[in-house]
Enzyme design. Structure first.
Site, PDB file in Angstrom:
ATOM      1  CD  GLU A  90      -2.595   6.833  12.428  1.00  0.00           C
ATOM      2  OE1 GLU A  90      -2.088   6.359  13.483  1.00  0.00           O
ATOM      3  OE2 GLU A  90      -1.239   5.846  11.672  1.00  0.00           O
ATOM      4  CB  CYS A 103      -3.360   7.342   2.825  1.00  0.00           C
ATOM      5  SG  CYS A 103      -3.363   5.797   3.557  1.00  0.00           S
ATOM      6  CB  CYS A 114      -2.455  -8.317   8.729  1.00  0.00           C
ATOM      7  SG  CYS A 114      -4.293  -8.272   7.380  1.00  0.00           S
TER       8      CYS A 114
END
Ligand code: SAH
Length: 341
Positions: A90, A103, A114
């Protein structure tokens, strides 16, 4: 191989190898990247001779990713892409007053693990190729009819776990005949792979480096970011000092505000101590809550207090403006909705 994998130097090598004119590299770059050209087939590159165009079509592919869905909200669009092997990644487009920032993702899945991050729920399947990253920008520009002026590598994946492709990607999008995106408008974000930070200090482009810090001490950082077990804060900070010395660029520290986890007054004070004397600024990020994970976003008042402590202690700090909460724009959320894992 995708034609978008090639830097202009590699393309020049290619043309020389097939006994072709060197300047074809510049010509072809302009067919691929100039706003009014953007060919979708080599046959459209009309000033390159026919046999060479045919050779190019045999040696390279041109379109390797497609947009599956676009979700739109105010000032933000979220794109889900399908790759040739049917994997999904994405990208998020944000309209700022200073330009349009995209982004992009750098890997399918992520191995960093994480605890608060949706992307890491799926282990790395593979690196994205240079071309797949370049194409994210091209496809979004085409769909939105906007020029992307800023690129942040903060989508799915750990860019420094895909180091060589990231460097080639930067070379292509920064090149004046490529997408001509200023180096200072390109940001690479890493969870802190120390050897790569040191290597990146010698990469001769004035791009921005952001470090996902998220905790002011090793104990807490290890709890939420497994990479901290490999590279403790002492090593990370030392690598950043080397980077600062070599590049003279300010680094950004990203700090997600997680309710009751890393947002207490004592954490702010520890952070002040850790970053004292380092040419940097801290970006406090209100956590984007996600269904599959239990973490909650810090209260606005807690974030404001944290901010004040840093500010009072002369740390440059900002609170990230929010985009896309309503459309699951946090790292990895759109892909996991689509694939239901
Ligand atoms: N692997 C790289 C880049 C991708 S993550 C890195 O760790 O920096 C980009 C940023 O988004 C990181 O700072 C990451 O910690 C943060 N992030 C991940 N999930 C988030 C969420 N749900 N809300 C807010 N930020 C998130």
């Amino acid at each position: 191989m995708s034609i978008y994998d090639l830097t202009i130097d590699k393309l020049t090598e290619y043309f020389l190898k097939i006994d072709e004119k060197k300047y074809y590299a510049t010509e072809l770059f302009s067919w691929l990247y100039a706003k009014d050209k953007r060919i979708t087939s080599f046959s459209e590159a009309s000033n390159i001779k026919k046999e060479t165009r045919e050779k190019l079509s045999k040696d390279f592919t041109i379109s390797n990713i497609e947009i599956v869905t676009v979700e739109k909200a105010k000032d933000v669009r979220k794109y889900l892409f399908k790759l040739n092997d049917k994997e999904h990644v994405e990208a998020v487009l944000m309209n700022h007053d200073y330009g349009n920032s995209l982004c992009i993702s750098s890997q399918v899945g992520c191995n960093m693990g994480c605890k608060f991050c949706e992307s890491g729920r799926r282990k790395k399947v593979r690196n994205l190729t240079t071309g797949e990253m370049v194409e994210q920008i091209l496809k979004v520009e085409n769909e939105s009819n906007l020029r992307i002026s800023h690129v942040v590598i903060m989508g799915i994946g750990e860019p420094f776990d895909n180091y060589d492709n990231i460097c080639n990607f930067i070379k292509i999008i920064n090149h004046p005949k490529g997408l001509n995106i200023g180096a200072r408008h390109i940001t690479v974000s890493t969870c802190g792979l120390v050897p790569k930070i040191l290597e990146f200090a010698n990469f001769p482009y004035q791009v921005n480096l952001a470090i996902s810090l998220h905790a002011p001490n090793d104990k807490l950082r290890k709890e939420i970011m497994p990479i901290a077990k490999v590279y403790p804060l002492k090593d990370l900070i030392n690598a950043i000092k080397v980077y600062l010395e070599k590049t003279n660029r300010r680094v950004t520290f990203e700090y997600i505000m997680l309710d009751g986890v890393n947002d207490k007054e004592e954490h702010a004070l520890e952070l002040v101590n850790l970053l004292k004397g380092i040419n940097s600024y801290v970006n406090l990020i209100p956590y984007n809550e996600t269904d599959a994970l239990q973490y909650k976003r810090s209260k606005p008042l807690t974030i404001a207090k944290f901010y004040d402590i840093l500010k009072k202690n002369n740390i440059t700090v900002t609170i990230r403006r929010e985009f896309g909460g309503t459309i699951s724009a946090a790292c990895g959320q759109l892909r996991s909705k689509k694939e239901d894992i």
